[in-house]
Motif scaffolding. Structure first.
Motif, short mmCIF file in Angstrom:
data_model
loop_
_atom_site.label_atom_id
_atom_site.label_comp_id
_atom_site.label_asym_id
_atom_site.label_seq_id
_atom_site.Cartn_x
_atom_site.Cartn_y
_atom_site.Cartn_z
N MET A 1 -2.66 -6.89 -11.35
CA MET A 1 -2.37 -6.05 -10.21
C MET A 1 -2.11 -6.96 -9.00
O MET A 1 -2.79 -7.97 -8.83
N ARG A 2 -1.14 -6.60 -8.22
CA ARG A 2 -0.75 -7.42 -7.06
C ARG A 2 -1.78 -7.33 -5.94
O ARG A 2 -2.54 -6.38 -5.83
N ASN A 3 -1.76 -8.33 -5.08
CA ASN A 3 -2.61 -8.35 -3.91
C ASN A 3 -2.16 -7.25 -2.95
O ASN A 3 -0.96 -7.02 -2.77
N SER A 4 -3.11 -6.58 -2.30
CA SER A 4 -2.77 -5.47 -1.41
C SER A 4 -1.90 -5.91 -0.22
O SER A 4 -1.13 -5.12 0.32
N LYS A 5 -2.00 -7.18 0.17
CA LYS A 5 -1.19 -7.68 1.29
C LYS A 5 0.28 -7.80 0.91
O LYS A 5 1.14 -7.85 1.77
N ASP A 6 0.56 -7.84 -0.40
CA ASP A 6 1.94 -7.99 -0.87
C ASP A 6 2.61 -6.65 -1.19
O ASP A 6 3.75 -6.63 -1.63
N VAL A 7 1.91 -5.55 -0.98
CA VAL A 7 2.44 -4.23 -1.35
C VAL A 7 2.69 -3.42 -0.08
O VAL A 7 1.82 -3.27 0.77
N GLU A 8 3.90 -2.90 0.03
CA GLU A 8 4.27 -2.07 1.18
C GLU A 8 3.81 -0.62 0.97
O GLU A 8 3.62 -0.18 -0.16
N LYS A 9 3.67 0.11 2.07
CA LYS A 9 3.24 1.51 2.01
C LYS A 9 4.16 2.34 1.12
O LYS A 9 3.71 3.17 0.34
N GLU A 10 5.46 2.10 1.22
CA GLU A 10 6.43 2.84 0.43
C GLU A 10 6.24 2.59 -1.07
O GLU A 10 6.45 3.48 -1.89
N GLU A 11 5.83 1.38 -1.43
CA GLU A 11 5.58 1.06 -2.84
C GLU A 11 4.36 1.81 -3.37
O GLU A 11 4.36 2.28 -4.50
N TYR A 12 3.31 1.90 -2.55
CA TYR A 12 2.13 2.69 -2.93
C TYR A 12 2.53 4.14 -3.16
O TYR A 12 2.10 4.78 -4.13
N GLN A 13 3.32 4.70 -2.25
CA GLN A 13 3.73 6.09 -2.36
C GLN A 13 4.60 6.33 -3.59
O GLN A 13 4.41 7.31 -4.31
N GLU A 14 5.53 5.43 -3.86
CA GLU A 14 6.39 5.56 -5.03
C GLU A 14 5.59 5.45 -6.33
O GLU A 14 5.79 6.21 -7.27
N PHE A 15 4.65 4.50 -6.38
CA PHE A 15 3.80 4.34 -7.56
C PHE A 15 2.98 5.59 -7.81
O PHE A 15 2.85 6.06 -8.93
N TYR A 16 2.42 6.16 -6.74
CA TYR A 16 1.63 7.39 -6.85
C TYR A 16 2.47 8.53 -7.43
O TYR A 16 2.04 9.22 -8.35
N LYS A 17 3.65 8.71 -6.90
CA LYS A 17 4.51 9.81 -7.36
C LYS A 17 4.90 9.64 -8.83
O LYS A 17 4.93 10.62 -9.58
N LYS A 18 5.17 8.42 -9.25
CA LYS A 18 5.57 8.18 -10.65
C LYS A 18 4.40 8.32 -11.62
O LYS A 18 4.57 8.85 -12.71
N THR A 19 3.23 7.85 -11.25
CA THR A 19 2.10 7.89 -12.18
C THR A 19 1.40 9.24 -12.22
O THR A 19 0.77 9.57 -13.21
N SER A 20 1.51 10.03 -11.16
CA SER A 20 0.81 11.31 -11.13
C SER A 20 1.73 12.52 -11.23
O SER A 20 1.27 13.65 -11.19
N ASN A 21 3.04 12.26 -11.32
CA ASN A 21 4.03 13.35 -11.37
C ASN A 21 3.91 14.30 -10.18
O ASN A 21 4.00 15.51 -10.33
N GLU A 22 3.68 13.73 -9.02
CA GLU A 22 3.56 14.52 -7.78
C GLU A 22 4.85 14.39 -6.97
O GLU A 22 5.55 13.38 -7.04
N PHE A 23 5.13 15.41 -6.19
CA PHE A 23 6.30 15.41 -5.33
C PHE A 23 5.97 14.88 -3.94
O PHE A 23 6.74 14.17 -3.32
N PHE A 24 4.77 15.24 -3.42
CA PHE A 24 4.37 14.88 -2.07
C PHE A 24 3.74 13.49 -2.04
O PHE A 24 3.13 13.04 -3.01
N ASP A 25 3.86 12.82 -0.88
CA ASP A 25 3.19 11.54 -0.69
C ASP A 25 1.68 11.78 -0.63
O ASP A 25 1.23 12.86 -0.23
N PRO A 26 0.88 10.78 -0.98
CA PRO A 26 -0.57 10.94 -0.88
C PRO A 26 -1.01 10.99 0.57
O PRO A 26 -0.35 10.42 1.46
#
Length: 92
Positions: A1-26
């Motif tokens: 897993m990557r370091n949190s300093k290397d991950v942008e907010k948009e990447e967290y949101q995209e990962f969430y949507k893909k892994t949880s099958n959600e439409f809305f941002d967390p």
């Protein structure tokens, strides 16, 4: 897993949507690294619709948290029973 300093907010949101099958941002997320007798990395999310779906949020406040945990110390197939019986994972 990557370091949190290397991950942008948009990447967290995209990962969430893909892994949880959600439409809305967390609503929120937490990227944690825990080291000690056992080491693991986790990303936990509070779904964007969580507050609208849970009337008794303070009674069931963790029932809607979603996330991913990565650890070399845990077996690939982990059940609740395995975690409850583990001396390493036991909380005191």
């Amino acid at each position: 897993m990557r370091n949190s300093k290397d991950v942008e907010k948009e990447e967290y949101q995209e990962f969430y949507k893909k892994t949880s099958n959600e439409f809305f941002d967390p609503l929120a997320y937490a990227h944690c690294i825990t080291e000690g007798e056992m080491e693991f990395h986790s990303v936990l999310y509070i779904p964007g619709m969580a507050l609208l779906n849970n009337e008794d949020i303070f009674l069931r406040y963790l029932s809607f948290v979603k996330g991913v945990v990565d650890s070399d110390d845990l077996p690939l197939n982990v059940s609740r029973k395995i975690l409850q019986d583990s001396r390493i994972v036991r909380c005191k």
